[in-house]
Scaffold this motif. Structure first.
Motif, short mmCIF file in Angstrom:
data_model
loop_
_atom_site.label_atom_id
_atom_site.label_comp_id
_atom_site.label_asym_id
_atom_site.label_seq_id
_atom_site.Cartn_x
_atom_site.Cartn_y
_atom_site.Cartn_z
N HIS A 48 0.87 -1.17 0.00
CA HIS A 48 0.00 0.00 0.00
C HIS A 48 0.91 1.22 0.00
O HIS A 48 1.67 1.42 0.94
CB HIS A 48 -0.89 0.02 1.24
N LYS A 49 0.89 2.01 -1.06
CA LYS A 49 1.76 3.19 -1.14
C LYS A 49 1.50 4.11 0.05
O LYS A 49 2.44 4.61 0.66
CB LYS A 49 1.51 3.94 -2.44
N ARG A 50 0.25 4.35 0.33
CA ARG A 50 -0.12 5.08 1.55
C ARG A 50 -0.65 4.02 2.52
O ARG A 50 -1.70 3.42 2.27
CB ARG A 50 -1.19 6.12 1.25
N PRO A 51 0.06 3.78 3.62
CA PRO A 51 -0.31 2.69 4.54
C PRO A 51 -1.74 2.81 5.08
O PRO A 51 -2.27 3.91 5.22
CB PRO A 51 0.70 2.83 5.67
N LEU A 52 -2.31 1.67 5.39
CA LEU A 52 -3.66 1.64 5.95
C LEU A 52 -3.73 2.44 7.25
O LEU A 52 -4.74 3.07 7.54
CB LEU A 52 -4.08 0.19 6.21
#
Length: 75
Positions: A48-52
């Protein structure tokens, strides 16, 4: 001292937020497998490029396939 997996699950992994994140990670892997094929992602991580934890989603634009070493080595 051996690792106490039951305690870890009780105190961390069973929390609603952690269960949601685990579910999203599984769904992300399924989504990429369907799109790219199982053979393409075998032995790799779905990143995920932007973490959850910072509001990331399973949108295709937020997912990418990385080698295990590259994904787990980045900060």
């Amino acid at each position: 001292m051996p690792r106490d997996y039951k305690k870890e699950y009780r105190e961390y992994h069973s929390k609603p937020e952690q269960r949601r994140n685990r579910s999203l990670r599984v769904l992300a892997r399924r989504k990429m497998a369907k799109e790219l094929g199982e053979d393409t992602i075998e032995g790799k991580d779905i990143d995920h490029k932007r973490p959850l934890s910072r509001g990331g989603t399973n949108a295709r634009s937020n997912l990418r396939v990385l080698s295990v070493a590259k994904n787990r080595g980045r900060k």
